[in-house]
Design an enzyme around this catalytic site. Sequence first.
Site, PDB file in Angstrom:
ATOM      1  N   TYR A 111       0.874  -1.169   0.000  1.00 34.43           N
ATOM      2  CA  TYR A 111       0.000   0.000   0.000  1.00 34.43           C
ATOM      3  C   TYR A 111       0.911   1.218   0.000  1.00 34.43           C
ATOM      4  O   TYR A 111       1.425   1.630   1.019  1.00 34.43           O
ATOM      5  CB  TYR A 111      -0.859  -0.067   1.256  1.00 34.43           C
ATOM      6  CG  TYR A 111      -1.874   1.020   1.430  1.00 34.43           C
ATOM      7  CD1 TYR A 111      -3.057   0.993   0.696  1.00 34.43           C
ATOM      8  CD2 TYR A 111      -1.680   2.049   2.344  1.00 34.43           C
ATOM      9  CE1 TYR A 111      -4.003   1.980   0.882  1.00 34.43           C
ATOM     10  CE2 TYR A 111      -2.622   3.029   2.527  1.00 34.43           C
ATOM     11  CZ  TYR A 111      -3.793   2.992   1.802  1.00 34.43           C
ATOM     12  OH  TYR A 111      -4.738   3.967   1.983  1.00 34.43           O
ATOM     13  N   TRP A 113       2.449   5.077  -0.788  1.00 31.69           N
ATOM     14  CA  TRP A 113       2.276   6.510  -1.007  1.00 31.69           C
ATOM     15  C   TRP A 113       3.627   7.193  -1.204  1.00 31.69           C
ATOM     16  O   TRP A 113       3.753   8.393  -1.017  1.00 31.69           O
ATOM     17  CB  TRP A 113       1.568   7.151   0.199  1.00 31.69           C
ATOM     18  CG  TRP A 113       0.085   7.133   0.132  1.00 31.69           C
ATOM     19  CD1 TRP A 113      -0.737   6.103   0.480  1.00 31.69           C
ATOM     20  CD2 TRP A 113      -0.786   8.187  -0.289  1.00 31.69           C
ATOM     21  NE1 TRP A 113      -2.056   6.450   0.306  1.00 31.69           N
ATOM     22  CE2 TRP A 113      -2.118   7.734  -0.161  1.00 31.69           C
ATOM     23  CE3 TRP A 113      -0.570   9.485  -0.755  1.00 31.69           C
ATOM     24  CZ2 TRP A 113      -3.215   8.513  -0.481  1.00 31.69           C
ATOM     25  CZ3 TRP A 113      -1.672  10.259  -1.070  1.00 31.69           C
ATOM     26  CH2 TRP A 113      -2.977   9.781  -0.940  1.00 31.69           C
TER      27      TRP A 113
END
Length: 773
Positions: A111, A113
């Site tokens: 995940y 970013w």
Amino acid sequence: MIRRVPHCSHWGAYTLLVEDGRIVGVEPFAHDPAPSPVIQSVTDWAKPERRILRPMVREGWLASREGSDRRGRGSERFVPVSWDQATDLIAGEIRRVSRDHGNASIFAGSYGWTSCGRFHHASTLLKRMMNLAGGYTGHVDTYSIAAGPVILRHTLGDERACGGQSNTLDTIAEHSETLLVFGAMSPRTAQSEAGGIGAHYLEGYLRRIAERGVKVIHVSPYREDLPDWTGAEWWPIRPNTDTALMLGLAGEIVLAGRHDAGFLERCTSGSDQLLAYLRGEDDGQAKTADWAAAITGIDAQTIRDLARRLTDTRSMITASWALQRAHHGEQPFWAAIALASITGQIGLPGGGMGFGYGSLGGVGAPFVTGKSPAMSQGARPIDSFIPVARISDMLLTPGGAYSYEGQDRTYPDIRLVYWAGGNPFHHHQDLNRLSEAWTRPETIIVQDPMFTATARRADIVLPASTSLERNDLSGNKRSDFILAMAKAIEPLGEARSDFDIFNAIAEKLGVAPAFNEGRDEMGWIRHLYTESRDFAAQRLGHEMPDFDTFWAQGYAACPVQRSHTYLAPYRADPAAHPLNTESGRIVLGSDTLARLGYADCRAHPAWIEPAEWLGGAAEDELHLISHQPNGRLHSQLETAEASLADKRGGREQVRLSPADAARRGIADGATVRLWNTRGACLATACVTGAVAPGVAILPTGAWFTPGTAGGPELSGNPNVLTLDIGTSAFGQGCSAHTCLVRIEPFEGAAPDPAQTYQHELADILSAPGGDLT
């Protein structure tokens, strides 16, 4: 001589000023009306203190591989290795686990970013490589928004209403007469956007709303979730009770006979179930203002007055993403749909409901109608996934059962975790439970620019470059520009780009030709831009500059939709524009959920008490809200200037009401201990009248720094306290905002978290191969 380098981050576009290989300044994008101050912090990525500078392997794993003592993660020293050795080890592990246990035992649901770049998007490239190598277990939904999209897919047919394609803010600013804001609509959270952003519009639209004199009611435990200059009326609601307020408003409208029966009949299904619930026909309790007042703490007459206003004026209901990050998080989104349907204003300019305004910078802005640049993950050869926030459950209970959107599934037996460009020891709940779960896989690989808490707990660590050290481009459906991200400086240490790292591993797995398709970095960037440009020209008649012009000027304007009214065609003719739901209409009573019979997600919108809330709290407990901070995104740039400006004493500030602070003997600026049965952390008290009584607010993103001998976490990371359960058996989202804590003054001297983290990092980097710092 200063070079001017166009670039972009999650906080917006800017120009980097580079001299002698160093970044000496940052200038905002000329077309951004409200640039984020956080862009000034990006120069911290070029500092080596917390960077991973070369490939490394944990000492115990290097000696014993899958047989190593996994509890050594985070404390054992790292041994430096060459890139060739590191990629050999990783390719060997992927082959071993695939051969001995099957590809479902590889969790590559990273995940990420790390960067807003669409080419060097770490998690996408990881999944692309793994799909070519036989597949992996991944994740669905996000920590930010999971329960919300799940319920919207079943009630509205898709998740556009929370993804940026509900009513655009320009229509609200010009047509709404009453704006009912649940949660936040804040420029603080609108600073960021997942794929980068060219222009920040929220503040301008809010100023237009204030200028027109729109009646704004702000329902939130935190007054500063909406700027004070909007003139909003603040309703300091108890956390997690927004659903009860929405249903109480709907019930009052029905009780007065002011609901739009024609809209309910023509445009919805199952409304008879909802109306029966509101009248109390199934449980003996009518959902009235008095009922809602007892749950929410909002005055009953105030609720009745608003119920009348919602039907007398053009009314718009908004709910931020934060509302569905709670136990039964499906319900506030579904209840907002129900309330907007009761008023009959869905499909009218400035009316109806929408979700996520301000949660990211592009939600509600003009949205792109063309093709956004993006790397493909490729076809998935196996169907193995978990809901994103169920990582600890998966690692701790292999073979255990779980449900998702009505399907019964089984957790895979994970032997290998490959995490690229993300930090679960920031965003996951109950970090002490995650720490235990993290000891279960045989091998953990982390690829990241920064030595995060996750990287510290890896077996193999790979140094990825930051976006400053490579070429890329940004763009997404919620940004009206595609933006160039040109390389500004050389990579630090031995760092390599995410594409180069995965391409090298793909070579050793024998899948490199399919992975790279014969293109290098600039070849891919040119290809991705040209795909978007050709689509805009051929499908929409919109001209964008050729690639060389785009790269030189740093941006290209995209075709966008303005003045959009959500579901207007559907309202005008439901038969001609059916929704992708079980009935083709807005679902207020669900046959699917009735068949499933879940107690925690009923067949219609309902108030269901959360596992932890003020209505069931002990006298000394407070409800903890963990929101996005002012000066960073998640844990990125946590030690940079904008982030440090919102800390005190090197720690995060926990905001408390004056009455709650006085009752506990807590002075403003004091170090305090927050605790519950899941864990404890230290923070600095900020006493403010902007917080509702009974509530504590502690931002997310502090780097996880456990104290010694079981002592409290030192930096103020709220996820040592948060509850790690799914929102319901249906949505399985993150329930971070359902959390009770106790707070007390901390006695004694508290270690500085930044110094502690850096000292511990130095210890594990003092390997036999030399000082790696």
